[in-house]
Design a protein around this motif. Structure first.
Motif, PDB file in Angstrom:
ATOM      1  N   UNK A  43      43.587  43.076  41.612  1.00  0.00           N
ATOM      2  CA  UNK A  43      42.263  43.315  42.201  1.00  0.00           C
ATOM      3  C   UNK A  43      41.979  42.301  43.313  1.00  0.00           C
ATOM      4  N   UNK A  44      42.358  41.061  43.128  1.00  0.00           N
ATOM      5  CA  UNK A  44      42.166  40.059  44.194  1.00  0.00           C
ATOM      6  C   UNK A  44      42.956  40.430  45.441  1.00  0.00           C
ATOM      7  N   UNK A  45      44.202  40.862  45.240  1.00  0.00           N
ATOM      8  CA  UNK A  45      45.038  41.244  46.386  1.00  0.00           C
ATOM      9  C   UNK A  45      44.461  42.458  47.113  1.00  0.00           C
ATOM     10  N   UNK A  46      43.975  43.431  46.368  1.00  0.00           N
ATOM     11  CA  UNK A  46      43.484  44.680  46.961  1.00  0.00           C
ATOM     12  C   UNK A  46      42.127  44.499  47.648  1.00  0.00           C
ATOM     13  N   UNK A  47      41.220  43.749  47.017  1.00  0.00           N
ATOM     14  CA  UNK A  47      39.839  43.717  47.494  1.00  0.00           C
ATOM     15  C   UNK A  47      39.386  42.380  48.082  1.00  0.00           C
ATOM     16  N   UNK A  48      40.076  41.293  47.783  1.00  0.00           N
ATOM     17  CA  UNK A  48      39.780  39.995  48.379  1.00  0.00           C
ATOM     18  C   UNK A  48      38.309  39.674  48.512  1.00  0.00           C
ATOM     19  N   UNK A  49      37.851  39.515  49.769  1.00  0.00           N
ATOM     20  CA  UNK A  49      36.484  39.092  50.054  1.00  0.00           C
ATOM     21  C   UNK A  49      35.424  40.132  49.698  1.00  0.00           C
ATOM     22  N   UNK A  50      35.822  41.342  49.376  1.00  0.00           N
ATOM     23  CA  UNK A  50      34.842  42.362  48.992  1.00  0.00           C
ATOM     24  C   UNK A  50      34.276  42.087  47.593  1.00  0.00           C
ATOM     25  N   UNK A  51      34.957  41.226  46.840  1.00  0.00           N
ATOM     26  CA  UNK A  51      34.510  40.906  45.488  1.00  0.00           C
ATOM     27  C   UNK A  51      33.858  39.529  45.489  1.00  0.00           C
ATOM     28  N   UNK A  52      32.775  39.386  44.744  1.00  0.00           N
ATOM     29  CA  UNK A  52      32.073  38.114  44.666  1.00  0.00           C
ATOM     30  C   UNK A  52      32.796  37.158  43.726  1.00  0.00           C
ATOM     31  N   UNK A  53      33.206  37.656  42.552  1.00  0.00           N
ATOM     32  CA  UNK A  53      33.852  36.793  41.567  1.00  0.00           C
ATOM     33  C   UNK A  53      34.543  37.668  40.525  1.00  0.00           C
ATOM     34  N   UNK A  54      35.555  37.088  39.881  1.00  0.00           N
ATOM     35  CA  UNK A  54      36.269  37.761  38.797  1.00  0.00           C
ATOM     36  C   UNK A  54      36.501  36.750  37.679  1.00  0.00           C
ATOM     37  N   UNK A  55      36.378  37.205  36.436  1.00  0.00           N
ATOM     38  CA  UNK A  55      36.644  36.369  35.270  1.00  0.00           C
ATOM     39  C   UNK A  55      37.418  37.187  34.245  1.00  0.00           C
ATOM     40  N   UNK A  56      38.451  36.577  33.684  1.00  0.00           N
ATOM     41  CA  UNK A  56      39.179  37.231  32.601  1.00  0.00           C
ATOM     42  C   UNK A  56      38.593  36.787  31.270  1.00  0.00           C
ATOM     43  N   UNK A  60      39.687  42.751  20.176  1.00  0.00           N
ATOM     44  CA  UNK A  60      39.280  42.548  21.564  1.00  0.00           C
ATOM     45  C   UNK A  60      40.375  43.060  22.501  1.00  0.00           C
ATOM     46  N   UNK A  61      39.961  43.459  23.699  1.00  0.00           N
ATOM     47  CA  UNK A  61      40.893  43.831  24.756  1.00  0.00           C
ATOM     48  C   UNK A  61      40.901  42.711  25.786  1.00  0.00           C
ATOM     49  N   UNK A  62      42.098  42.362  26.282  1.00  0.00           N
ATOM     50  CA  UNK A  62      42.177  41.454  27.422  1.00  0.00           C
ATOM     51  C   UNK A  62      41.514  42.186  28.579  1.00  0.00           C
ATOM     52  N   UNK A  63      40.470  41.604  29.142  1.00  0.00           N
ATOM     53  CA  UNK A  63      39.624  42.315  30.098  1.00  0.00           C
ATOM     54  C   UNK A  63      39.338  41.491  31.340  1.00  0.00           C
ATOM     55  N   UNK A  64      38.802  42.184  32.330  1.00  0.00           N
ATOM     56  CA  UNK A  64      38.420  41.571  33.593  1.00  0.00           C
ATOM     57  C   UNK A  64      37.001  41.998  33.925  1.00  0.00           C
ATOM     58  N   UNK A  65      36.147  41.008  34.228  1.00  0.00           N
ATOM     59  CA  UNK A  65      34.822  41.314  34.747  1.00  0.00           C
ATOM     60  C   UNK A  65      34.827  41.027  36.238  1.00  0.00           C
ATOM     61  N   UNK A  66      34.303  41.983  36.993  1.00  0.00           N
ATOM     62  CA  UNK A  66      34.283  41.911  38.449  1.00  0.00           C
ATOM     63  C   UNK A  66      32.842  41.957  38.919  1.00  0.00           C
ATOM     64  N   UNK A  67      32.402  40.903  39.593  1.00  0.00           N
ATOM     65  CA  UNK A  67      31.088  40.878  40.224  1.00  0.00           C
ATOM     66  C   UNK A  67      31.285  41.309  41.669  1.00  0.00           C
ATOM     67  N   UNK A  68      30.510  42.307  42.105  1.00  0.00           N
ATOM     68  CA  UNK A  68      30.713  42.844  43.453  1.00  0.00           C
ATOM     69  C   UNK A  68      29.390  43.278  44.066  1.00  0.00           C
ATOM     70  N   UNK A  69      29.365  43.245  45.379  1.00  0.00           N
ATOM     71  CA  UNK A  69      28.232  43.697  46.163  1.00  0.00           C
ATOM     72  C   UNK A  69      28.472  45.176  46.468  1.00  0.00           C
ATOM     73  N   UNK A  70      27.625  46.078  45.956  1.00  0.00           N
ATOM     74  CA  UNK A  70      27.871  47.509  46.155  1.00  0.00           C
ATOM     75  C   UNK A  70      27.784  47.962  47.615  1.00  0.00           C
ATOM     76  N   UNK A  71      27.296  47.117  48.516  1.00  0.00           N
ATOM     77  CA  UNK A  71      27.307  47.475  49.936  1.00  0.00           C
ATOM     78  C   UNK A  71      28.688  47.235  50.555  1.00  0.00           C
TER      79      UNK A  71
END
Length: 188
Positions: free
Chosen positions: A38-51, A73-84
């Protein structure tokens, strides 16, 4: 519902989440590779990511607890993003193409319920979008295989230990699940 259950976190305690941002929570096998792609694909479009660890039956699990398979539990990723900058729908479409959603409790050589394919939603709109994208993806990308991804409300999220955060950036030679790549053709 007991009073204690209302204090269970559904959002990473360390995720940057400015006003106006949305959060997507996904599980696609090993969280190191999921975060990295996700970091490689979206980079600056994402505000933050946490596993972290989502939708299990214990509180504040450790990596060892989750790996035992006993916490659900599932190993998961939370993605904070600006919908604009990027939509929830686009992030979910990418989710279905960056891992194999047709293998139950498994991604590549990683086997166990912690490696399941899931989308954890925060509201009815996310649930609707995720189900719609799942159906569209089933028809277009996996016509001869059944997508086993679950779409369910998020019940809890616990941050993984600090050494898991940005793991493949800190350890470029670290393990990456071989099933984490962007599909360009339907699965036959």
């Amino acid at each position: 519902m007991s009073p204690a259950s209302t204090s269970v976190p559904k959002l990473s305690k360390s995720l940057l989440h400015p006003s106006g941002n949305q959060v997507a929570t996904i599980a696609a096998g090993c969280f190191w590779g999921t975060e990295n792609i996700y970091r490689k694909q979206y980079g600056d479009k994402l505000t933050d990511l946490k596993v972290g660890y989502a939708n299990g039956v214990t509180t504040s699990p450790s990596y060892q607890d989750v790996c035992s398979g006993s916490t659900q539990h599932a190993e998961s990723l939370q993605i904070s993003f600006d919908p604009s900058k990027v939509s929830y729908k686009e992030l979910i479409q990418f989710f279905f193409l960056m891992h194999d959603p047709t293998t139950e409790n498994r991604q590549g050589p990683d086997i166990g319920t912690q490696y399941r394919s899931s989308i954890f939603t925060f509201n009815e709109e996310e649930q609707k979008i995720a189900e719609q994208v799942k159906q569209e993806t089933q028809k277009k990308w996996y016509p001869n295989h059944t997508i086993v991804t679950t779409v369910e409300p998020i019940t809890n999220f616990w941050d993984a230990e600090e050494y898991h955060q940005l793991y493949l950036i800190k350890n470029p030679e670290g393990y990456e699940c071989p099933s984490h790549f962007i599909r360009t053709t339907p699965k036959v």
